[in-house]
Write an enzyme that holds these catalytic residues in place. Sequence first.
Site, PDB file in Angstrom:
ATOM      1  N   GLU A 128       0.823  -1.195   0.000  1.00  0.00           N
ATOM      2  CA  GLU A 128       0.000   0.000   0.000  1.00  0.00           C
ATOM      3  C   GLU A 128       0.866   1.257   0.000  1.00  0.00           C
ATOM      4  O   GLU A 128       1.956   1.282   0.557  1.00  0.00           O
ATOM      5  CB  GLU A 128      -0.923  -0.006   1.222  1.00  0.00           C
ATOM      6  CG  GLU A 128      -2.099  -0.936   0.992  1.00  0.00           C
ATOM      7  CD  GLU A 128      -2.848  -1.283   2.254  1.00  0.00           C
ATOM      8  OE1 GLU A 128      -4.074  -1.217   2.231  1.00  0.00           O
ATOM      9  OE2 GLU A 128      -2.211  -1.624   3.256  1.00  0.00           O
ATOM     10  N   CYS A 132       3.433   8.485   1.197  1.00  0.00           N
ATOM     11  CA  CYS A 132       3.907   7.598   2.258  1.00  0.00           C
ATOM     12  C   CYS A 132       4.183   6.249   1.590  1.00  0.00           C
ATOM     13  O   CYS A 132       3.252   5.574   1.151  1.00  0.00           O
ATOM     14  CB  CYS A 132       2.816   7.488   3.322  1.00  0.00           C
ATOM     15  SG  CYS A 132       3.208   6.318   4.616  1.00  0.00           S
ATOM     16  N   CYS A 146       6.562  -7.109   7.235  1.00  0.00           N
ATOM     17  CA  CYS A 146       7.633  -6.580   8.074  1.00  0.00           C
ATOM     18  C   CYS A 146       7.967  -7.600   9.156  1.00  0.00           C
ATOM     19  O   CYS A 146       7.071  -8.202   9.738  1.00  0.00           O
ATOM     20  CB  CYS A 146       7.192  -5.268   8.722  1.00  0.00           C
ATOM     21  SG  CYS A 146       8.469  -4.529   9.771  1.00  0.00           S
ATOM     22  N   CYS A 168       5.873  -5.172  15.619  1.00  0.00           N
ATOM     23  CA  CYS A 168       5.422  -4.354  16.751  1.00  0.00           C
ATOM     24  C   CYS A 168       3.964  -4.708  17.043  1.00  0.00           C
ATOM     25  O   CYS A 168       3.177  -4.915  16.111  1.00  0.00           O
ATOM     26  CB  CYS A 168       5.529  -2.873  16.412  1.00  0.00           C
ATOM     27  SG  CYS A 168       7.180  -2.388  15.871  1.00  0.00           S
ATOM     28  N   CYS A 177       0.906  -2.693  15.325  1.00  0.00           N
ATOM     29  CA  CYS A 177       0.935  -2.376  13.892  1.00  0.00           C
ATOM     30  C   CYS A 177       0.345  -3.504  13.042  1.00  0.00           C
ATOM     31  O   CYS A 177       0.696  -4.671  13.226  1.00  0.00           O
ATOM     32  CB  CYS A 177       2.381  -2.106  13.479  1.00  0.00           C
ATOM     33  SG  CYS A 177       2.605  -1.912  11.708  1.00  0.00           S
ATOM     34  N   CYS A 209      -1.455   5.718   9.997  1.00  0.00           N
ATOM     35  CA  CYS A 209      -0.242   5.008  10.447  1.00  0.00           C
ATOM     36  C   CYS A 209      -0.600   3.692  11.111  1.00  0.00           C
ATOM     37  O   CYS A 209      -1.463   3.640  11.971  1.00  0.00           O
ATOM     38  CB  CYS A 209       0.501   5.829  11.502  1.00  0.00           C
ATOM     39  SG  CYS A 209       0.970   7.439  10.966  1.00  0.00           S
TER      40      CYS A 209
HETATM   41  N1  SAH Z   1       8.752   0.523  10.057  1.00  0.00           N
HETATM   42  C1  SAH Z   1       8.991   1.896  10.247  1.00  0.00           C
HETATM   43  C2  SAH Z   1       8.180   2.784   9.339  1.00  0.00           C
HETATM   44  C3  SAH Z   1       6.736   2.436   9.111  1.00  0.00           C
HETATM   45  S1  SAH Z   1       5.598   2.712  10.407  1.00  0.00           S
HETATM   46  C4  SAH Z   1       8.788   2.299  11.687  1.00  0.00           C
HETATM   47  O1  SAH Z   1       8.235   1.508  12.433  1.00  0.00           O
HETATM   48  O2  SAH Z   1       9.223   3.374  12.045  1.00  0.00           O
HETATM   49  C5  SAH Z   1       5.351   4.460  10.478  1.00  0.00           C
HETATM   50  C6  SAH Z   1       4.940   4.958  11.881  1.00  0.00           C
HETATM   51  O3  SAH Z   1       3.613   4.531  12.230  1.00  0.00           O
HETATM   52  C7  SAH Z   1       5.866   4.410  12.965  1.00  0.00           C
HETATM   53  O4  SAH Z   1       6.219   5.416  13.889  1.00  0.00           O
HETATM   54  C8  SAH Z   1       4.984   3.382  13.606  1.00  0.00           C
HETATM   55  O5  SAH Z   1       5.421   3.083  14.886  1.00  0.00           O
HETATM   56  C9  SAH Z   1       3.631   4.038  13.547  1.00  0.00           C
HETATM   57  N2  SAH Z   1       2.497   3.123  13.802  1.00  0.00           N
HETATM   58  C10 SAH Z   1       2.449   1.788  13.617  1.00  0.00           C
HETATM   59  N3  SAH Z   1       1.252   1.297  14.012  1.00  0.00           N
HETATM   60  C11 SAH Z   1       0.525   2.345  14.460  1.00  0.00           C
HETATM   61  C12 SAH Z   1      -0.799   2.501  14.972  1.00  0.00           C
HETATM   62  N4  SAH Z   1      -1.620   1.460  15.111  1.00  0.00           N
HETATM   63  N5  SAH Z   1      -1.212   3.740  15.310  1.00  0.00           N
HETATM   64  C13 SAH Z   1      -0.396   4.816  15.159  1.00  0.00           C
HETATM   65  N6  SAH Z   1       0.857   4.737  14.657  1.00  0.00           N
HETATM   66  C14 SAH Z   1       1.319   3.527  14.320  1.00  0.00           C
HETATM   67 FE1  SF4 Z   2       7.303  -2.955  11.052  1.00  0.00          FE
HETATM   68 FE2  SF4 Z   2       4.965  -1.850  11.715  1.00  0.00          FE
HETATM   69 FE3  SF4 Z   2       6.908  -2.071  13.552  1.00  0.00          FE
HETATM   70 FE4  SF4 Z   2       7.183  -0.299  11.521  1.00  0.00          FE
HETATM   71  S1  SF4 Z   2       5.621  -0.242  13.138  1.00  0.00           S
HETATM   72  S2  SF4 Z   2       8.728  -1.747  12.287  1.00  0.00           S
HETATM   73  S3  SF4 Z   2       6.136  -1.435   9.855  1.00  0.00           S
HETATM   74  S4  SF4 Z   2       5.836  -3.789  12.534  1.00  0.00           S
END
Ligand code: SAH
Ligand code: SF4
Length: 342
Positions: free
Chosen positions: A90, A105, A112, A116, A119, A331
Amino acid sequence: MKVLSGLSLEQLENFMEEFGVTKFRAKQVHNWIYFKSVSNIDEMTNLSKEFREELKTKAIITETKIKVKQVSSDGTIKYLIEYPDGECVETVLMRFDNRANLTACVSSQVGCAVNCSFCATGKRGFIRNLSFVEIIEQVLTIQRDTGLKVTNIVFMGQGEPLLNLTNVLKAIEIFNNDFQIGARRITISTSGIIPKINELAEKELQSTLAISLHAPNHKLRAEIMPIENKYPIDELKKALLNYVEKTGRRITVEYILINNFNDTTEVAKELGYLLKDLKCNINLIPYNSTSNDKFKKSSNNNIMKFKYLLEHSGKKVTVRLERGADIDAACGQLKGKVDNVL
Ligand code: SAH
Ligand code: SF4
């Protein structure tokens, strides 16, 4: 068939040599690809009809397809893009009222590995890296579809960009040279891959590094980010200090606000203390819901209090506007799967 997207001016010149045309034709084609972003060769109207016909027998503009497109009530557009091998990612286009910027974006990987807990992307696991051409194709796809020119790029889509650093750096080079998008208009967001942050510090890259911190101590961070066990926050802080020292650049600290988890007064104070000697701005991201939710977004009251406390510690703090939540484009909501959008 030669795919023209992703070719530099020099590569286009070399390719076009076989047609016996002047170098200037390559420059025109380059312009049609990166600036006017047309979808087919027939639209390159300043080339003669004969030359276009000949070019069509040997080249195509792209092999990337838009599988699904969704437009949010706030104007954000989310694309599910399909590559020739059938894998999808996406890409999101954000426009902000009263700003001329158009921010793409982009994703750097399919899935990934970092996983986390908050996410949606992580839930899929890691599928594969994107090539640099696949990364820039996301921006070209947006430009071809909207007829607009993207001005800013954030590597905040699916994937961990620092685990695909070679392709990300090559894509940035093309954004700089071919799209004429300056390095300062590009942001790379990472969950904190320390050896790669150190590697980046050695390069004279003018792009912004954003670090997904989300908690001020080991215990809290490890609860939501398994990567904390591999690259703990103390070491991460050292790497960030080194990065700032080597590059002179201010970094961005991203911080998700999850209700009653990492948004309390004590945590705000601890975060302020941790970041005191780090040259950074702080970007607070109210948690966006994903399916399978055990977290909740912080209350507005907690968000404002948290912001106030951090500002008190002398930092510039912004709260990230939620974009495209009605189409799961905010995000952390990107899954890159067809069933996500149907
Ligand atoms: N993998 C990289 C970049 C992609 S995520 C990273 O983790 O930094 C982009 C941003 O969105 C990151 O700061 C991530 O922590 C945040 N993010 C992920 N899941 C989210 C959620 N459910 N609500 C708000 N931000 C989120
Ligand atoms: Fe991967 Fe999502 Fe964590 Fe970014 S926030 S490192 S995309 S699992």
